[in-house]
Design an enzyme around this catalytic site. Structure first.
Site, PDB file in Angstrom:
ATOM      1  N   LYS A 259       0.862  -1.460   0.466  1.00 31.72           N
ATOM      2  CA  LYS A 259      -0.140  -0.081  -0.153  1.00 31.72           C
ATOM      3  C   LYS A 259       0.631   1.740  -0.389  1.00 31.72           C
ATOM      4  O   LYS A 259       1.886   1.053   0.730  1.00 31.72           O
ATOM      5  CB  LYS A 259      -0.469   0.172   1.025  1.00 31.72           C
ATOM      6  CG  LYS A 259      -1.376   1.157   1.613  1.00 31.72           C
ATOM      7  CD  LYS A 259      -2.343   0.979   3.114  1.00 31.72           C
ATOM      8  CE  LYS A 259      -3.175   2.017   3.413  1.00 31.72           C
ATOM      9  NZ  LYS A 259      -3.978   2.744   4.290  1.00 31.72           N
ATOM     10  N   ASP A 264      -2.709  10.543   3.280  1.00 31.42           N
ATOM     11  CA  ASP A 264      -4.146   9.872   3.730  1.00 31.42           C
ATOM     12  C   ASP A 264      -5.019  11.144   4.387  1.00 31.42           C
ATOM     13  O   ASP A 264      -4.614  11.428   5.832  1.00 31.42           O
ATOM     14  CB  ASP A 264      -3.864   8.505   4.381  1.00 31.42           C
ATOM     15  CG  ASP A 264      -5.385   8.268   4.783  1.00 31.42           C
ATOM     16  OD1 ASP A 264      -6.586   8.376   3.792  1.00 31.42           O
ATOM     17  OD2 ASP A 264      -6.326   7.454   5.167  1.00 31.42           O
ATOM     18  N   LYS A 271     -10.197  13.463   8.200  1.00 33.70           N
ATOM     19  CA  LYS A 271      -9.951  13.270   9.096  1.00 33.70           C
ATOM     20  C   LYS A 271      -9.623  13.772   9.924  1.00 33.70           C
ATOM     21  O   LYS A 271      -9.008  15.461  10.100  1.00 33.70           O
ATOM     22  CB  LYS A 271      -8.522  12.235   9.546  1.00 33.70           C
ATOM     23  CG  LYS A 271      -8.041  10.739   8.404  1.00 33.70           C
ATOM     24  CD  LYS A 271      -6.783  10.986   8.138  1.00 33.70           C
ATOM     25  CE  LYS A 271      -6.454   8.712   7.532  1.00 33.70           C
ATOM     26  NZ  LYS A 271      -6.664   8.029   8.286  1.00 33.70           N
ATOM     27  N   ASP A 282       1.286   6.748   5.140  1.00 31.11           N
ATOM     28  CA  ASP A 282       0.395   5.993   4.832  1.00 31.11           C
ATOM     29  C   ASP A 282       1.459   4.802   3.682  1.00 31.11           C
ATOM     30  O   ASP A 282       0.122   4.018   3.195  1.00 31.11           O
ATOM     31  CB  ASP A 282      -0.549   6.167   4.863  1.00 31.11           C
ATOM     32  CG  ASP A 282      -2.088   5.056   5.158  1.00 31.11           C
ATOM     33  OD1 ASP A 282      -1.671   4.531   5.898  1.00 31.11           O
ATOM     34  OD2 ASP A 282      -2.687   5.838   4.550  1.00 31.11           O
ATOM     35  N   ASP A 341     -12.166   6.559   4.240  1.00 30.22           N
ATOM     36  CA  ASP A 341     -10.944   6.467   4.550  1.00 30.22           C
ATOM     37  C   ASP A 341      -9.873   4.689   4.968  1.00 30.22           C
ATOM     38  O   ASP A 341      -9.553   4.317   5.677  1.00 30.22           O
ATOM     39  CB  ASP A 341     -10.255   7.512   6.825  1.00 30.22           C
ATOM     40  CG  ASP A 341      -9.593   7.463   6.850  1.00 30.22           C
ATOM     41  OD1 ASP A 341      -8.792   7.604   6.061  1.00 30.22           O
ATOM     42  OD2 ASP A 341      -9.058   7.498   8.292  1.00 30.22           O
ATOM     43  N   GLU A 343      -9.486   3.992   2.329  1.00 36.13           N
ATOM     44  CA  GLU A 343      -8.988   3.553   1.161  1.00 36.13           C
ATOM     45  C   GLU A 343      -7.757   2.621   0.796  1.00 36.13           C
ATOM     46  O   GLU A 343      -8.077   2.021  -0.411  1.00 36.13           O
ATOM     47  CB  GLU A 343      -8.316   4.788   0.738  1.00 36.13           C
ATOM     48  CG  GLU A 343      -6.661   5.206   0.882  1.00 36.13           C
ATOM     49  CD  GLU A 343      -7.009   5.390   2.164  1.00 36.13           C
ATOM     50  OE1 GLU A 343      -5.380   5.065   3.141  1.00 36.13           O
ATOM     51  OE2 GLU A 343      -7.174   5.559   3.251  1.00 36.13           O
ATOM     52  N   ARG A 345      -7.430  -0.463   1.403  1.00 41.68           N
ATOM     53  CA  ARG A 345      -8.087  -1.880   1.014  1.00 41.68           C
ATOM     54  C   ARG A 345      -8.654  -2.070  -0.261  1.00 41.68           C
ATOM     55  O   ARG A 345      -9.439  -2.775  -0.610  1.00 41.68           O
ATOM     56  CB  ARG A 345      -9.568  -2.562   1.995  1.00 41.68           C
ATOM     57  CG  ARG A 345     -10.352  -1.795   2.083  1.00 41.68           C
ATOM     58  CD  ARG A 345     -11.828  -1.936   3.273  1.00 41.68           C
ATOM     59  NE  ARG A 345     -10.736  -1.342   4.352  1.00 41.68           N
ATOM     60  CZ  ARG A 345     -11.055  -1.926   6.023  1.00 41.68           C
ATOM     61  NH1 ARG A 345     -12.346  -2.795   5.799  1.00 41.68           N
ATOM     62  NH2 ARG A 345     -10.201  -1.067   6.407  1.00 41.68           N
TER      63      ARG A 345
END
Length: 494
Positions: A259, A264, A271, A282, A341, A343, A345
């Site tokens: 990933k 993010d 967030k 991230d 959030d 995202e 997966r």
């Protein structure tokens, strides 16, 4: 660049033997007392030091000590207990080395004692900790004198020699360093476009094949899950990057999937500032995958590797995906969006599909995926899932061997009831967040096509005090573990 290594089979005994050495680490076997017959470097000084501090020799297993020699050199002493776990041994060694590395030396001498097995173990622990902690991570601080910011340049090892100069150990340290270097970069220096350029340059240097699939290409392919996340950014510089390492006369292939969300925001489900700070990290899963690939290349591990990296950002914009959207993934699965959030997966779903279509012998993915894994484990362990019990057992063993501790979680099918959707094949997540780390793994499992698969949720990617052998908050967790997995699965007697 890691410090160069010079090996000398004979340990130093007298202080006069040290010559011009300015920073010296003495690693003693578990049961050595200063009064024992064994002569070791700085024996008398250590005895005086322990007496002054009212310490027992046993205590330097947990609390290494240091003192200035008459020559002006700084010497540190530590004892390594073979009964302790690898993780605990690494912590003791890191503490001892930090007593020396605080002065930013260009060279250190490491002296190991004991029988051959004890010396080998001590040398491995000391070299790994010195390599990964003596190398400087990127910094944008101004006002530092350049000559004081070069990091460790040379290590002289006394008391043990390895014919291959600890090649696998050094390669693993190089992989860990690459992972941490990428992860600490500020997000304005590691946008998806800039990240792709860095990976391409790395691929050229290392002899890997490089290919990327940009947003336009992914739209045409039908990779709707990845595109849903990427479309919120301007410019659309996201891509799924594919880096290939191929070896002659090798027929086994491992796929590494990472990933790579360069920043993010959470998207429309924005967030709060407290949780958005640090979200440039991230992309750590992609950096771990690259670190393993680099280590395998430098160590010449006999396995072909396909590295698939989901490089994007999760931004908020008029084009960003939103709650209640229904997205069609690359493998045809329709997904009801519940929370923007979640995202990670989404981008991994299409990336795993692309990786699985190549039919590798096994696949590992790495992601800073869920907050619930932090709730479950904190930041000292990372969580793992697998669709093969034998892989899970090997993964747990690799955690013990490397000091990168992992904990196995269930992947039972009855968790899927939480992801049932009335309008799509599956819900992306739930709003309740109960066992979200397990639900995320169940979601990803839909896209691996029954390839033997391990998923690591990197809750230990950042630990404030450092972790195991690593002294920085960004740990590079997963590289040593991944290298050990490749070694066990594909390298025979290596």
């Amino acid at each position: 660049m890691l410090a160069a290594l010079e090996q000398k089979n004979t340990p130093l005994v007298s202080v006069s033997d040290a010559g011009k050495a300015t920073h010296i680490l003495v690693v003693l076997p578990a049961r050595t007392e200063p009064s024992d017959e064994l002569d070791f470097f700085g024996k008398d000084l250590l005895s005086i030091l322990l007496s002054r501090r009212k310490m027992k020799a046993e205590e330097i297993k947990e609390t290494p000590v240091s003192a200035d020699l008459a020559s002006g050199a700084l010497c540190a002493w530590v004892r390594i207990d073979p009964v302790k776990s690898v993780f605990e041994q690494q912590v003791s060694m890191r503490k001892a080395l930090q007593l020396l590395l605080e002065e930013n030396p260009s060279e250190i001498s490491v002296i190991v004692y004991g029988d051959s097995g004890e010396r080998r173990m001590a040398a491995q622990l000391a070299l790994y900790a010195a390599w990964i902690n003596g190398s400087l991570l990127p910094s944008r601080k101004t006002g530092k004198k350049e000559e004081n910011c070069r990091g460790l340049e040379r290590i002289v090892l006394h008391g043990h020699e390895e014919a291959d100069n600890f090649a696998l150990l050094k390669a693993t340290a190089e992989g860990n360093l690459l992972t941490r270097e990428l992860t600490v970069l500020p997000p304005n220096e590691l946008t998806p476009g800039l990240y792709r350029k860095r990976i391409q340059e790395l691929a050229t240097r290392e002899g890997w094949d490089y290919q990327d699939f940009d947003v336009k290409a992914l739209r045409e392919m039908g990779a709707g899950a990845f595109v849903a996340v990427a479309q919120g950014s301007d410019p659309e510089d996201a891509a799924i990057v594919h880096v290939r390492r191929r070896m002659k006369k090798v027929d086994k292939t491992a796929a590494l999937v990472g990933k790579g969300i360069c920043f993010d925001t959470g998207g429309h489900n924005l967030k709060p500032a407290r949780y958005m700070h640090g979200m440039h990290e991230d992309m750590n899963g992609s950096a771990v995958a690259l670190g393993i690939l680099l280590a395998a290349t430098r160590a010449d591990l006999p396995v072909n590797i396909d590295c698939w990296l989901a490089i994007a950002q999760n931004h908020i914009s008029p084009h960003a995906y939103k709650q209640n959207d229904v997205i069609r993934t690359l493998n045809g699965t329709t997904v009801e969006i519940v929370h923007t959030d979640a995202e990670g997966r989404m981008v991994l779903a299409d990336t795993l599909t692309m990786a699985a279509r190549e039919k590798p012998d096994m696949m590992m993915d790495f992601a800073t995926l869920t907050g619930s894994m932090h709730v479950a484990l904190g930041s000292r362990y990372s969580g793992i899932f697998s669709n093969r019990e034998e892989l899970m057992q090997k993964a747990l063993a690799a955690g013990r061997v490397t000091g990168e501790r992992v904990w196995g979680f269930p992947l039972d099918a009855d968790y899927d009831v939480e992801l049932e959707s009335k309008i799509a094949d599956v819900r992306q997540c739930t709003l309740e967040s109960e066992a979200d780390h397990i639900l995320a793994a169940r979601f990803l499992n839909r896209f691996v096509d029954d390839v033997p698969w391990l998923h690591m949720d990197l809750s230990a990617s950042n630990h404030k005090e450092g972790l195991g052998a690593v002294g920085s908050p960004v740990t590079g967790f997963g590289v040593a573990w991944g290298v050990e997995m490749l070694r066990v699965l594909f390298s025979g007697s290596l």
